[in-house]
Design a protein around this motif. Structure first.
Motif, mmCIF file in Angstrom:
data_model
loop_
_atom_site.group_PDB
_atom_site.id
_atom_site.type_symbol
_atom_site.label_atom_id
_atom_site.label_comp_id
_atom_site.label_asym_id
_atom_site.label_seq_id
_atom_site.Cartn_x
_atom_site.Cartn_y
_atom_site.Cartn_z
ATOM 1 N N TYR A 207 43.645 33.723 48.335
ATOM 2 C CA TYR A 207 43.488 34.667 47.228
ATOM 3 C C TYR A 207 42.654 34.047 46.103
ATOM 4 C CZ TYR A 207 44.752 38.198 43.750
ATOM 5 O OH TYR A 207 44.711 39.183 42.803
ATOM 6 N N GLY A 208 42.618 32.704 46.051
ATOM 7 C CA GLY A 208 41.818 32.033 45.041
ATOM 8 C C GLY A 208 40.341 32.355 45.140
ATOM 9 N N CYS A 209 39.882 32.780 46.314
ATOM 10 C CA CYS A 209 38.479 33.171 46.496
ATOM 11 C C CYS A 209 38.174 34.532 45.873
ATOM 12 C CB CYS A 209 38.136 33.257 47.987
ATOM 13 S SG CYS A 209 38.145 31.683 48.857
ATOM 14 N N MET A 210 39.217 35.241 45.458
ATOM 15 C CA MET A 210 39.035 36.610 44.976
ATOM 16 C C MET A 210 39.271 36.765 43.486
ATOM 17 S SD MET A 210 40.897 38.664 48.104
ATOM 18 C CE MET A 210 40.391 40.259 47.479
ATOM 19 N N ILE A 211 39.803 35.731 42.838
ATOM 20 C CA ILE A 211 40.148 35.898 41.428
ATOM 21 C C ILE A 211 39.343 34.947 40.553
ATOM 22 C CG2 ILE A 211 42.446 36.891 41.667
ATOM 23 C CD1 ILE A 211 43.627 34.123 41.522
ATOM 24 N N ASP A 212 38.737 35.540 39.515
ATOM 25 C CA ASP A 212 38.049 34.761 38.507
ATOM 26 C C ASP A 212 38.672 35.104 37.157
ATOM 27 O OD1 ASP A 212 37.103 37.292 37.956
ATOM 28 O OD2 ASP A 212 35.099 36.912 38.736
ATOM 29 N N ALA A 213 37.962 34.857 36.078
ATOM 30 C CA ALA A 213 38.544 35.098 34.752
ATOM 31 C C ALA A 213 37.531 35.760 33.830
ATOM 32 C CB ALA A 213 39.045 33.791 34.148
ATOM 33 N N ASP A 214 36.941 36.853 34.305
ATOM 34 C CA ASP A 214 35.953 37.550 33.481
ATOM 35 C C ASP A 214 36.582 38.198 32.250
ATOM 36 O OD1 ASP A 214 33.707 36.914 34.886
ATOM 37 O OD2 ASP A 214 33.706 38.731 36.106
ATOM 38 N N THR A 215 37.801 38.698 32.393
ATOM 39 C CA THR A 215 38.474 39.393 31.292
ATOM 40 C C THR A 215 39.851 38.774 31.035
ATOM 41 O OG1 THR A 215 39.584 40.992 32.738
ATOM 42 C CG2 THR A 215 37.339 41.539 32.002
ATOM 43 N N LYS A 216 40.463 39.188 29.949
ATOM 44 C CA LYS A 216 41.799 38.695 29.622
ATOM 45 C C LYS A 216 42.798 39.064 30.716
ATOM 46 C CE LYS A 216 45.138 38.475 25.833
ATOM 47 N NZ LYS A 216 45.456 38.949 24.459
ATOM 48 N N GLU A 217 42.644 40.264 31.300
ATOM 49 C CA GLU A 217 43.535 40.690 32.375
ATOM 50 C C GLU A 217 43.349 39.802 33.609
ATOM 51 O OE1 GLU A 217 41.612 42.716 30.557
ATOM 52 O OE2 GLU A 217 43.235 43.629 29.384
ATOM 53 N N ASP A 218 42.094 39.475 33.904
ATOM 54 C CA ASP A 218 41.815 38.565 35.025
ATOM 55 C C ASP A 218 42.481 37.211 34.790
ATOM 56 O OD1 ASP A 218 40.199 40.476 36.233
ATOM 57 O OD2 ASP A 218 38.352 39.669 35.364
ATOM 58 N N TYR A 219 42.349 36.712 33.577
ATOM 59 C CA TYR A 219 42.927 35.404 33.245
ATOM 60 C C TYR A 219 44.441 35.420 33.399
ATOM 61 C CZ TYR A 219 44.677 31.600 30.308
ATOM 62 O OH TYR A 219 45.363 30.507 29.830
ATOM 63 N N ASN A 220 45.096 36.474 32.925
ATOM 64 C CA ASN A 220 46.552 36.571 33.063
ATOM 65 C C ASN A 220 46.961 36.594 34.529
ATOM 66 O OD1 ASN A 220 46.931 36.620 30.284
ATOM 67 N ND2 ASN A 220 46.896 38.853 30.164
ATOM 68 N N ARG A 221 46.189 37.293 35.357
ATOM 69 C CA ARG A 221 46.468 37.339 36.797
ATOM 70 C C ARG A 221 46.296 35.954 37.418
ATOM 71 N NH1 ARG A 221 43.712 41.506 37.731
ATOM 72 N NH2 ARG A 221 41.749 40.569 38.428
ATOM 73 N N LEU A 222 45.279 35.236 36.969
ATOM 74 C CA LEU A 222 45.028 33.889 37.458
ATOM 75 C C LEU A 222 46.155 32.938 37.076
ATOM 76 C CD1 LEU A 222 42.991 32.000 38.872
ATOM 77 C CD2 LEU A 222 41.846 31.733 36.657
ATOM 78 N N VAL A 223 46.631 33.056 35.844
ATOM 79 C CA VAL A 223 47.745 32.214 35.386
ATOM 80 C C VAL A 223 48.963 32.441 36.262
ATOM 81 C CG1 VAL A 223 49.406 31.867 33.520
ATOM 82 C CG2 VAL A 223 46.961 32.026 32.992
ATOM 83 N N HIS A 224 49.289 33.707 36.521
ATOM 84 C CA HIS A 224 50.474 34.018 37.322
ATOM 85 C C HIS A 224 50.300 33.492 38.758
ATOM 86 C CE1 HIS A 224 52.379 36.215 34.190
ATOM 87 N NE2 HIS A 224 51.518 37.201 34.179
ATOM 88 N N TYR A 225 49.112 33.640 39.296
ATOM 89 C CA TYR A 225 48.872 33.179 40.668
ATOM 90 C C TYR A 225 49.043 31.670 40.771
ATOM 91 C CZ TYR A 225 46.360 31.933 44.920
ATOM 92 O OH TYR A 225 46.025 31.397 46.131
ATOM 93 N N MET A 226 48.470 30.924 39.831
ATOM 94 C CA MET A 226 48.532 29.466 39.913
ATOM 95 C C MET A 226 49.935 28.940 39.617
ATOM 96 S SD MET A 226 44.816 28.129 38.593
ATOM 97 C CE MET A 226 45.146 26.474 39.239
ATOM 98 N N GLU A 227 50.665 29.647 38.776
ATOM 99 C CA GLU A 227 52.047 29.234 38.502
ATOM 100 C C GLU A 227 52.930 29.454 39.730
ATOM 101 O OE1 GLU A 227 53.180 31.379 35.026
ATOM 102 O OE2 GLU A 227 52.297 29.899 33.659
ATOM 103 N N ASP A 228 52.607 30.481 40.501
ATOM 104 C CA ASP A 228 53.392 30.767 41.707
ATOM 105 C C ASP A 228 53.055 29.812 42.837
ATOM 106 O OD1 ASP A 228 54.678 32.820 40.453
ATOM 107 O OD2 ASP A 228 53.381 34.372 41.264
#
Length: 201
Positions: free
Chosen positions: A180-201
């Motif tokens: 899933y890391g190949c699909m998520i970047d941090a273009d927006t604040k929402e993207d960043y929040n999703r990335l934070v949750h993914y990496m914490e999990d």
């Protein structure tokens, strides 16, 4: 196969309310996580292409990494140029290797197995470019043969990297991954929040 890597971190982060590479993820900055992912994936040397906040970024990274393995180069025209310009600047700095990975600095969650799978695909097929895929779609990070460098450096700005991939389309290998890391970047604040949750999990 000896591999190096280029991380593109020169942009303005214009769609984010803060400068993306310095945002925190699991106790480190995003740029540190991106660099670490490449080293964990087996690369020998990483080039970081800097632009916006370059001095701050370089000061941070110099305190964290071996200077022989992490190098810096600047795109001084970062505000008016595209990604391909930063790629060319990175290529002009990189040490000789068999191939190099290319990674946007806001994609810090690539799994080491993905880097290795892409490398194995290139070794097996002798392709000029090798991509991980998810549901048949090409994702980051591509692995690019050293033999492509001359063509990339001579490429015009029109079409950017997409035109580069088209030129080599008959010499591209792909490998399906479950990352899933190949699909998520941090273009927006929402993207960043999703990335934070993914990496914490």
């Amino acid at each position: 196969m000896e591999t190096n890597g280029i991380i593109l971190a020169a942009g303005l982060s214009s769609r984010m309310e803060a400068f993306k590479p310095l945002l925190k993820l699991k106790g480190k900055t995003m740029i540190e996580q991106s660099v670490d992912s490449m080293f964990h994936g087996g690369v020998n040397q990483v080039i970081v292409v800097l632009g916006h906040h370059a001095e701050e970024m370089e000061a941070l990274l110099r305190n964290k990494y071996d200077a022989s393995r992490l190098l810096y180069v600047r795109n001084h025209k970062y505000a008016e140029t595209d990604m391909l310009t930063s790629v060319k600047i990175g290529i002009a700095t990189i040490n000789t290797c068999d191939a190099f990975y290319l990674l946007p600095g806001d994609m810090p969650a690539i799994h080491p197995k993905t880097f290795l799978a892409v490398k194995e695909a290139m070794c097996r097929t002798h392709a000029m470019v090798s991509f991980p895929t998810i549901d048949g779609h090409q994702k980051h990070p591509p692995l690019i043969s050293w033999k492509c460098i001359d063509y990339i450096l001579k490429s015009g700005r029109e079409g950017g990297l997409r035109e580069v991939w088209k030129h080599f389309e008959n010499q591209i290998s792909t490998v399906p991954v479950e990352d899933y890391g190949c699909m998520i970047d941090a273009d927006t604040k929402e993207d960043y929040n999703r990335l934070v949750h993914y990496m914490e999990d």
